[in-house]
Design a protein around this motif. Structure first.
Motif, PDB file in Angstrom:
ATOM      1  N   ILE A   1      -4.593  -4.152   7.419  1.00 22.62           N
ATOM      2  CA  ILE A   1      -5.695  -3.299   6.954  1.00 22.62           C
ATOM      3  C   ILE A   1      -5.171  -2.277   5.956  1.00 22.62           C
ATOM      4  O   ILE A   1      -5.792  -2.019   4.917  1.00 22.62           O
ATOM      5  CB  ILE A   1      -6.397  -2.624   8.147  1.00 22.62           C
ATOM      6  CG1 ILE A   1      -7.179  -3.672   8.946  1.00 22.62           C
ATOM      7  CG2 ILE A   1      -7.318  -1.487   7.687  1.00 22.62           C
ATOM      8  CD1 ILE A   1      -7.756  -3.151  10.244  1.00 22.62           C
ATOM      9  N   PHE A   2      -4.016  -1.682   6.247  1.00 24.38           N
ATOM     10  CA  PHE A   2      -3.422  -0.701   5.349  1.00 24.38           C
ATOM     11  C   PHE A   2      -3.088  -1.320   3.993  1.00 24.38           C
ATOM     12  O   PHE A   2      -3.400  -0.743   2.945  1.00 24.38           O
ATOM     13  CB  PHE A   2      -2.157  -0.106   5.990  1.00 24.38           C
ATOM     14  CG  PHE A   2      -1.431   0.855   5.108  1.00 24.38           C
ATOM     15  CD1 PHE A   2      -1.960   2.111   4.858  1.00 24.38           C
ATOM     16  CD2 PHE A   2      -0.222   0.508   4.526  1.00 24.38           C
ATOM     17  CE1 PHE A   2      -1.292   3.012   4.036  1.00 24.38           C
ATOM     18  CE2 PHE A   2       0.454   1.384   3.716  1.00 24.38           C
ATOM     19  CZ  PHE A   2      -0.085   2.644   3.467  1.00 24.38           C
ATOM     20  N   ILE A   3      -2.489  -2.496   3.992  1.00 27.95           N
ATOM     21  CA  ILE A   3      -2.163  -3.184   2.740  1.00 27.95           C
ATOM     22  C   ILE A   3      -3.453  -3.520   1.984  1.00 27.95           C
ATOM     23  O   ILE A   3      -3.529  -3.375   0.754  1.00 27.95           O
ATOM     24  CB  ILE A   3      -1.333  -4.453   3.007  1.00 27.95           C
ATOM     25  CG1 ILE A   3       0.005  -4.096   3.628  1.00 27.95           C
ATOM     26  CG2 ILE A   3      -1.132  -5.268   1.734  1.00 27.95           C
ATOM     27  CD1 ILE A   3       0.908  -3.252   2.763  1.00 27.95           C
ATOM     28  N   GLY A   4      -4.471  -3.971   2.702  1.00 27.94           N
ATOM     29  CA  GLY A   4      -5.762  -4.266   2.072  1.00 27.94           C
ATOM     30  C   GLY A   4      -6.367  -3.031   1.433  1.00 27.94           C
ATOM     31  O   GLY A   4      -6.916  -3.100   0.324  1.00 27.94           O
ATOM     32  N   LEU A   5      -6.291  -1.902   2.122  1.00 27.11           N
ATOM     33  CA  LEU A   5      -6.807  -0.653   1.555  1.00 27.11           C
ATOM     34  C   LEU A   5      -6.055  -0.262   0.284  1.00 27.11           C
ATOM     35  O   LEU A   5      -6.656   0.231  -0.674  1.00 27.11           O
ATOM     36  CB  LEU A   5      -6.721   0.478   2.580  1.00 27.11           C
ATOM     37  CG  LEU A   5      -7.758   0.448   3.694  1.00 27.11           C
ATOM     38  CD1 LEU A   5      -7.444   1.507   4.743  1.00 27.11           C
ATOM     39  CD2 LEU A   5      -9.153   0.642   3.137  1.00 27.11           C
ATOM     40  N   LEU A   6      -4.765  -0.469   0.274  1.00 23.45           N
ATOM     41  CA  LEU A   6      -3.994  -0.170  -0.931  1.00 23.45           C
ATOM     42  C   LEU A   6      -4.460  -1.021  -2.111  1.00 23.45           C
ATOM     43  O   LEU A   6      -4.586  -0.522  -3.231  1.00 23.45           O
ATOM     44  CB  LEU A   6      -2.498  -0.387  -0.682  1.00 23.45           C
ATOM     45  CG  LEU A   6      -1.801   0.638   0.196  1.00 23.45           C
ATOM     46  CD1 LEU A   6      -0.349   0.250   0.417  1.00 23.45           C
ATOM     47  CD2 LEU A   6      -1.893   2.019  -0.406  1.00 23.45           C
ATOM     48  N   PHE A   7      -4.738  -2.308  -1.864  1.00 17.53           N
ATOM     49  CA  PHE A   7      -5.238  -3.174  -2.932  1.00 17.53           C
ATOM     50  C   PHE A   7      -6.617  -2.740  -3.399  1.00 17.53           C
ATOM     51  O   PHE A   7      -6.907  -2.744  -4.598  1.00 17.53           O
ATOM     52  CB  PHE A   7      -5.259  -4.639  -2.480  1.00 17.53           C
ATOM     53  CG  PHE A   7      -3.942  -5.309  -2.593  1.00 17.53           C
ATOM     54  CD1 PHE A   7      -3.316  -5.481  -3.813  1.00 17.53           C
ATOM     55  CD2 PHE A   7      -3.287  -5.774  -1.463  1.00 17.53           C
ATOM     56  CE1 PHE A   7      -2.078  -6.106  -3.929  1.00 17.53           C
ATOM     57  CE2 PHE A   7      -2.065  -6.406  -1.552  1.00 17.53           C
ATOM     58  CZ  PHE A   7      -1.469  -6.559  -2.784  1.00 17.53           C
ATOM     59  N   VAL A   8      -7.477  -2.347  -2.454  1.00 16.15           N
ATOM     60  CA  VAL A   8      -8.821  -1.896  -2.827  1.00 16.15           C
ATOM     61  C   VAL A   8      -8.742  -0.635  -3.674  1.00 16.15           C
ATOM     62  O   VAL A   8      -9.422  -0.513  -4.702  1.00 16.15           O
ATOM     63  CB  VAL A   8      -9.681  -1.669  -1.562  1.00 16.15           C
ATOM     64  CG1 VAL A   8     -10.971  -0.950  -1.883  1.00 16.15           C
ATOM     65  CG2 VAL A   8      -9.982  -3.012  -0.887  1.00 16.15           C
ATOM     66  N   ILE A   9      -7.899   0.313  -3.261  1.00 16.32           N
ATOM     67  CA  ILE A   9      -7.736   1.541  -4.033  1.00 16.32           C
ATOM     68  C   ILE A   9      -7.196   1.226  -5.428  1.00 16.32           C
ATOM     69  O   ILE A   9      -7.653   1.791  -6.430  1.00 16.32           O
ATOM     70  CB  ILE A   9      -6.799   2.516  -3.278  1.00 16.32           C
ATOM     71  CG1 ILE A   9      -7.499   3.045  -2.029  1.00 16.32           C
ATOM     72  CG2 ILE A   9      -6.358   3.658  -4.180  1.00 16.32           C
ATOM     73  CD1 ILE A   9      -6.579   3.819  -1.108  1.00 16.32           C
ATOM     74  N   LYS A  10      -6.242   0.308  -5.510  1.00 13.94           N
ATOM     75  CA  LYS A  10      -5.678  -0.063  -6.815  1.00 13.94           C
ATOM     76  C   LYS A  10      -6.747  -0.652  -7.715  1.00 13.94           C
ATOM     77  O   LYS A  10      -6.806  -0.337  -8.908  1.00 13.94           O
ATOM     78  CB  LYS A  10      -4.546  -1.065  -6.603  1.00 13.94           C
ATOM     79  CG  LYS A  10      -3.911  -1.526  -7.891  1.00 13.94           C
ATOM     80  CD  LYS A  10      -2.825  -2.545  -7.615  1.00 13.94           C
ATOM     81  CE  LYS A  10      -2.279  -3.050  -8.933  1.00 13.94           C
ATOM     82  NZ  LYS A  10      -1.287  -4.091  -8.744  1.00 13.94           N
ATOM     83  N   ILE A  11      -7.598  -1.513  -7.174  1.00 13.34           N
ATOM     84  CA  ILE A  11      -8.652  -2.141  -7.973  1.00 13.34           C
ATOM     85  C   ILE A  11      -9.639  -1.104  -8.474  1.00 13.34           C
ATOM     86  O   ILE A  11     -10.039  -1.115  -9.638  1.00 13.34           O
ATOM     87  CB  ILE A  11      -9.343  -3.250  -7.159  1.00 13.34           C
ATOM     88  CG1 ILE A  11      -8.396  -4.433  -6.962  1.00 13.34           C
ATOM     89  CG2 ILE A  11     -10.620  -3.712  -7.836  1.00 13.34           C
ATOM     90  CD1 ILE A  11      -8.898  -5.468  -5.975  1.00 13.34           C
TER      91      ILE A  11
END
Length: 62
Positions: A48-58
């Motif tokens: 979930i944390f890694i996914g959130l990082l990708f969402v924030i990056k996008i």
């Protein structure tokens, strides 16, 4: 890039390493069940944390 001897050694080493890891895990399976109950929750949290990082990056890229 690699010689034939190096590739053969790497393949043999990989096969031997995987076999040793399987035997080691099976030997310690009772210990894993006792001490590592609920570790899947940490793995889910990590994903979930890694996914959130990708969402924030996008979102910050746009």
């Amino acid at each position: 890039m690699f010689s034939q001897g190096q590739l053969i050694f790497a393949i043999c080493f990989l096969i031997a390493f995987i076999i040793v890891m399987i035997f080691s895990y099976r030997k310690d399976i009772n210990t894993h069940k006792l001490f590592y109950k609920g570790n899947y929750k940490i793995l889910i949290g990590f994903f979930i944390f890694i996914g959130l990082l990708f969402v924030i990056k996008i979102f910050l890229k746009r």
